[in-house]
Design an enzyme around this catalytic site. Structure first.
Site, PDB file in Angstrom:
ATOM      1  N   GLY A 239       0.759  -1.246   0.000  1.00 39.45           N
ATOM      2  CA  GLY A 239       0.000   0.000   0.000  1.00 39.45           C
ATOM      3  C   GLY A 239       0.783   1.286   0.000  1.00 39.45           C
ATOM      4  O   GLY A 239       0.210   2.357  -0.210  1.00 39.45           O
ATOM      5  N   GLU A 275       3.801  -6.775   1.735  1.00 37.03           N
ATOM      6  CA  GLU A 275       3.356  -7.142   0.379  1.00 37.03           C
ATOM      7  C   GLU A 275       3.321  -5.920  -0.534  1.00 37.03           C
ATOM      8  O   GLU A 275       2.262  -5.561  -1.067  1.00 37.03           O
ATOM      9  CB  GLU A 275       1.937  -7.731   0.442  1.00 37.03           C
ATOM     10  CG  GLU A 275       1.780  -8.935   1.335  1.00 37.03           C
ATOM     11  CD  GLU A 275       0.308  -9.301   1.555  1.00 37.03           C
ATOM     12  OE1 GLU A 275      -0.593  -8.522   1.171  1.00 37.03           O
ATOM     13  OE2 GLU A 275       0.056 -10.373   2.115  1.00 37.03           O
ATOM     14  N   PRO A 276       4.424  -5.233  -0.734  1.00 38.98           N
ATOM     15  CA  PRO A 276       4.378  -4.071  -1.623  1.00 38.98           C
ATOM     16  C   PRO A 276       4.319  -4.486  -3.090  1.00 38.98           C
ATOM     17  O   PRO A 276       4.984  -5.439  -3.502  1.00 38.98           O
ATOM     18  CB  PRO A 276       5.705  -3.353  -1.327  1.00 38.98           C
ATOM     19  CG  PRO A 276       6.620  -4.434  -0.854  1.00 38.98           C
ATOM     20  CD  PRO A 276       5.777  -5.501  -0.222  1.00 38.98           C
ATOM     21  N   GLY A 277       3.495  -3.803  -3.846  1.00 46.00           N
ATOM     22  CA  GLY A 277       3.435  -4.043  -5.287  1.00 46.00           C
ATOM     23  C   GLY A 277       3.826  -2.783  -6.029  1.00 46.00           C
ATOM     24  O   GLY A 277       4.861  -2.686  -6.685  1.00 46.00           O
ATOM     25  N   ARG A 314      -5.662   2.956 -15.950  1.00 39.98           N
ATOM     26  CA  ARG A 314      -5.701   3.687 -14.674  1.00 39.98           C
ATOM     27  C   ARG A 314      -6.328   5.089 -14.787  1.00 39.98           C
ATOM     28  O   ARG A 314      -7.140   5.450 -13.931  1.00 39.98           O
ATOM     29  CB  ARG A 314      -4.307   3.769 -14.047  1.00 39.98           C
ATOM     30  CG  ARG A 314      -3.657   2.392 -13.809  1.00 39.98           C
ATOM     31  CD  ARG A 314      -2.443   2.444 -12.900  1.00 39.98           C
ATOM     32  NE  ARG A 314      -2.825   2.808 -11.558  1.00 39.98           N
ATOM     33  CZ  ARG A 314      -2.740   4.008 -11.065  1.00 39.98           C
ATOM     34  NH1 ARG A 314      -2.197   4.975 -11.762  1.00 39.98           N
ATOM     35  NH2 ARG A 314      -3.152   4.270  -9.839  1.00 39.98           N
ATOM     36  N   TYR A 318      -9.489   5.215 -12.412  1.00 41.03           N
ATOM     37  CA  TYR A 318      -9.287   5.843 -11.094  1.00 41.03           C
ATOM     38  C   TYR A 318      -9.002   7.339 -11.201  1.00 41.03           C
ATOM     39  O   TYR A 318      -8.472   7.924 -10.249  1.00 41.03           O
ATOM     40  CB  TYR A 318      -8.096   5.210 -10.361  1.00 41.03           C
ATOM     41  CG  TYR A 318      -8.032   3.713 -10.375  1.00 41.03           C
ATOM     42  CD1 TYR A 318      -8.903   2.945  -9.600  1.00 41.03           C
ATOM     43  CD2 TYR A 318      -7.079   3.057 -11.153  1.00 41.03           C
ATOM     44  CE1 TYR A 318      -8.826   1.564  -9.606  1.00 41.03           C
ATOM     45  CE2 TYR A 318      -6.999   1.675 -11.155  1.00 41.03           C
ATOM     46  CZ  TYR A 318      -7.878   0.937 -10.388  1.00 41.03           C
ATOM     47  OH  TYR A 318      -7.797  -0.429 -10.391  1.00 41.03           O
ATOM     48  N   CYS A 346     -13.053   3.917 -28.978  1.00 44.10           N
ATOM     49  CA  CYS A 346     -14.272   4.673 -29.272  1.00 44.10           C
ATOM     50  C   CYS A 346     -15.105   4.971 -28.038  1.00 44.10           C
ATOM     51  O   CYS A 346     -16.248   4.526 -27.925  1.00 44.10           O
ATOM     52  CB  CYS A 346     -15.102   3.908 -30.287  1.00 44.10           C
ATOM     53  SG  CYS A 346     -14.138   3.628 -31.764  1.00 44.10           S
ATOM     54  N   GLU A 347     -14.538   5.647 -27.091  1.00 41.90           N
ATOM     55  CA  GLU A 347     -15.322   6.224 -26.003  1.00 41.90           C
ATOM     56  C   GLU A 347     -14.551   7.388 -25.399  1.00 41.90           C
ATOM     57  O   GLU A 347     -13.314   7.390 -25.393  1.00 41.90           O
ATOM     58  CB  GLU A 347     -15.718   5.195 -24.945  1.00 41.90           C
ATOM     59  CG  GLU A 347     -14.652   4.301 -24.405  1.00 41.90           C
ATOM     60  CD  GLU A 347     -15.256   3.298 -23.406  1.00 41.90           C
ATOM     61  OE1 GLU A 347     -15.699   3.746 -22.350  1.00 41.90           O
ATOM     62  OE2 GLU A 347     -15.270   2.089 -23.706  1.00 41.90           O
ATOM     63  N   TYR A 375       0.237  -2.052 -12.250  1.00 44.27           N
ATOM     64  CA  TYR A 375      -1.169  -2.018 -12.646  1.00 44.27           C
ATOM     65  C   TYR A 375      -1.346  -1.413 -14.047  1.00 44.27           C
ATOM     66  O   TYR A 375      -2.328  -0.745 -14.333  1.00 44.27           O
ATOM     67  CB  TYR A 375      -2.008  -1.273 -11.590  1.00 44.27           C
ATOM     68  CG  TYR A 375      -1.799  -1.821 -10.195  1.00 44.27           C
ATOM     69  CD1 TYR A 375      -2.232  -3.105  -9.883  1.00 44.27           C
ATOM     70  CD2 TYR A 375      -1.121  -1.091  -9.213  1.00 44.27           C
ATOM     71  CE1 TYR A 375      -2.015  -3.637  -8.620  1.00 44.27           C
ATOM     72  CE2 TYR A 375      -0.909  -1.617  -7.943  1.00 44.27           C
ATOM     73  CZ  TYR A 375      -1.357  -2.893  -7.655  1.00 44.27           C
ATOM     74  OH  TYR A 375      -1.137  -3.416  -6.409  1.00 44.27           O
TER      75      TYR A 375
HETATM   76  N1  LLP Z   1      -1.652  -6.969  -0.607  1.00 43.44           N
HETATM   77  C1  LLP Z   1      -2.965  -7.065  -0.871  1.00 43.44           C
HETATM   78  C2  LLP Z   1      -3.771  -8.016  -0.105  1.00 43.44           C
HETATM   79  C3  LLP Z   1      -3.537  -6.261  -1.869  1.00 43.44           C
HETATM   80  O1  LLP Z   1      -4.837  -6.353  -2.128  1.00 43.44           O
HETATM   81  C4  LLP Z   1      -2.720  -5.343  -2.604  1.00 43.44           C
HETATM   82  C5  LLP Z   1      -3.275  -4.508  -3.649  1.00 43.44           C
HETATM   83  C6  LLP Z   1      -1.357  -5.299  -2.288  1.00 43.44           C
HETATM   84  C7  LLP Z   1      -0.854  -6.123  -1.288  1.00 43.44           C
HETATM   85  C8  LLP Z   1      -0.405  -4.405  -2.998  1.00 43.44           C
HETATM   86  O2  LLP Z   1      -0.681  -3.051  -2.794  1.00 43.44           O
HETATM   87  P1  LLP Z   1       0.323  -1.939  -3.366  1.00 43.44           P
HETATM   88  O3  LLP Z   1       1.611  -2.027  -2.576  1.00 43.44           O
HETATM   89  O4  LLP Z   1       0.545  -2.225  -4.813  1.00 43.44           O
HETATM   90  O5  LLP Z   1      -0.386  -0.671  -3.140  1.00 43.44           O
HETATM   91  N2  LLP Z   1      -5.273  -1.397  -9.689  1.00 43.44           N
HETATM   92  C9  LLP Z   1      -5.141  -0.377  -8.680  1.00 43.44           C
HETATM   93  C10 LLP Z   1      -4.490  -0.893  -7.409  1.00 43.44           C
HETATM   94  C11 LLP Z   1      -5.179  -2.085  -6.800  1.00 43.44           C
HETATM   95  C12 LLP Z   1      -4.516  -2.609  -5.553  1.00 43.44           C
HETATM   96  C13 LLP Z   1      -5.117  -3.891  -5.122  1.00 43.44           C
HETATM   97  N3  LLP Z   1      -4.509  -4.525  -4.009  1.00 43.44           N
HETATM   98  C14 LLP Z   1      -4.390   0.808  -9.275  1.00 43.44           C
HETATM   99  O6  LLP Z   1      -4.026   0.765 -10.448  1.00 43.44           O
HETATM  100  O7  LLP Z   1      -4.168   1.802  -8.597  1.00 43.44           O
END
Ligand code: LLP
Length: 421
Positions: A239, A275-277, A314, A318, A346-347, A375
């Site tokens: 997050g 769990e960073p993404g 995105r 969002y 086309c939107e 993402y």
């Molecule tokens: N752990 C869990 C359980 C999650 O649901 C998520 C993201 C993460 C970790 C990773 O979060 P991060 O570090 O990436 O913020 N598609 C959206 C973001 C959706 C996030 C969903 N869950 C966007 O493009 O902003």
């Protein structure tokens, strides 16, 4: 910090000119920097040094196997949310004991797959899931390691579609019921209750919601221990946000986040997982696109590019901002003009930016979307029968296509016309 910089008047991905990649693979495409991916992974790893920990990359952010292998070879674990992600992580060489399984709707097949193949832990999100997991584990003669995801009812102060830690969200079990649910889990022979899981949302640019949530987790750890549970692992979710506006944003750094984790949870002696993404992959990727037309509207100019909402959803989904920069560096003090930057779909929602200042652009010139590594490719689709765009990985002066663009035939021939038609 990332490794997409102008050198000698041209945008580079590490040591490779972006225009050279465009010439080789065609536009649009995604390009990732190995050095940036690794830098971000190591920032988290170092931020938690001194505590037993594992950084489990949330592979939903960018799940190409070459990215997973890059991070896995550096020591990362993976956070997966589907059987497909589990298979992909394993295919990229990540061992089961470094994979955590999150998600509100794990199916029996997905649970079986992970129990058979090996798993570090399941992050259980509901009582019915707990029952199913217990029954499957017992049937297989196994014991499933679990944490229970608690919903701390904290406002993550982020976009509503990506907040997950409020009572109204579908995630986890209410923290107020946690003691009862842990008691039920503790009595199940097929489960080994090892810890607590929490994830409150994505793109958080303030540490305070984390602090509130982690304080609640610390309290709960002590309560559960008093009830006789051997709580020894805390999964703190992902997050942490990234600067989408390079010029004027400075979200907290992984080191600030690590200090917060130590301050709120360090005294408990638990192993920490995160769990960073987005923070690992976001600024490690660009989407590169070519201008098709510059079109004069009634009251504005449109930059019509060959990338579209199906390639990067995105902004449409969002209202997300991505910096969009020319691949040829504008001369210092060069004239600026304003464009609405749009794709060919086309939107009207296929709009990446409105009234965006750019140097004057011409058809055939390239633009790069910054912060598109997370993402981006994973959320792309073939809407308007536009083939999925390729992904490229750069390392130093080398680059390779890590997912090629499908041919039109490959895309079209997946359809079947029934015999009776
Ligand atoms: N752990 C869990 C359980 C999650 O649901 C998520 C993201 C993460 C970790 C990773 O979060 P991060 O570090 O990436 O913020 N598609 C959206 C973001 C959706 C996030 C969903 N869950 C966007 O493009 O902003």
């Amino acid at each position: 910090m990332d490794h997409f910089l102008y050198k000698n008047g041209a945008l580079y991905a590490e040591d490779v000119p972006v225009a050279e990649i465009a010439a080789a693979v065609g536009t649009p495409f995604y390009v990732y920097s190995t050095a940036t991916l690794l830098r971000h992974y190591h920032l988290f790893d170092e931020a938690l040094s001194g505590m037993e920990h594992l950084v489990c990359y949330a592979m939903k952010a960018a799940s190409n196997q070459a990215i997973l292998k890059t991070l896995g070879d550096a020591g990362a674990g993976m956070d997966v949310v589907s059987g497909g992600e589990y298979r992909r992580a394993r295919a990229a060489g990540i061992p089961g004991e470094r994979i955590v399984f999150s998600g509100v709707g794990k199916t029996a097949d997905e649970i079986r797959l992970a129990l058979e193949g090996g798993i570090r832990q399941f992050n259980v999100e509901s009582e019915p899931e707990m029952d199913v997991l217990n029954a499957i584990a017992l049937g297989m003669g196994k014991v499933a390691p679990i944490t229970i995801r608690v919903n701390p009812d904290v406002d993550a102060k982020t976009h509503a579609k990506i907040a997950t830690g409020k009572a109204e969200n579908k995630f986890g079990i209410p923290i107020s019921r946690a003691k009862d649910v842990y008691a039920m889990a503790g009595a199940m022979e097929g489960l080994d209750v090892i810890g607590i899981d929490v994830h409150i949302g994505s793109q958080l640019t303030d540490l305070q919601p984390f602090e509130l949530a982690y304080e609640k987790v610390a309290e709960l750890t002590e309560e559960l221990r008093a009830d006789g549970h051997n709580i020894r692992r805390l999964d703190l979710g992902g997050g942490l946000g990234i600067p989408y506006h390079q010029s004027n944003e400075a979200p907290p750094l992984p080191s600030d986040y690590g200090a917060l984790v130590k301050r709120t949870l360090g005294h408990l002696g638990c192993e920490i997982e995160i769990e960073p993404g987005r923070l690992i992959a976001g600024n490690a990727g660009l989407m590169v696109s070519e201008v098709i037309y510059v079109k004069e509207g009634e009251d504005r100019e449109f930059l019509i590019i060959d990338g579209a909402m199906n390639d990067l959803i995105r902004p449409a989904m969002y209202e997300a901002h991505h910096d969009i920069i020319p691949v040829v560096e504008p001369a210092a003090g060069s004239e600026q003009t304003k464009y609405d930057i749009v794709g060919p779909v086309c939107e009207s929602g296929d709009t990446f930016a409105k009234h965006r200042s750019m140097p004057p652009m011409q058809a055939g010139e390239l633009v790069a979307f910054r912060s598109a590594g997370a993402y981006g490719a994973v959320m792309s689709s073939e809407y308007n029968s536009r083939p999925l765009i390729p992904e490229v990985l750069v390392k130093g002066d080398q680059f390779a296509v890590i997912r090629r663009r499908p041919t039109f035939d490959e895309m079209i021939n997946r359809d079947t016309i029934p015999e009776w038609l």
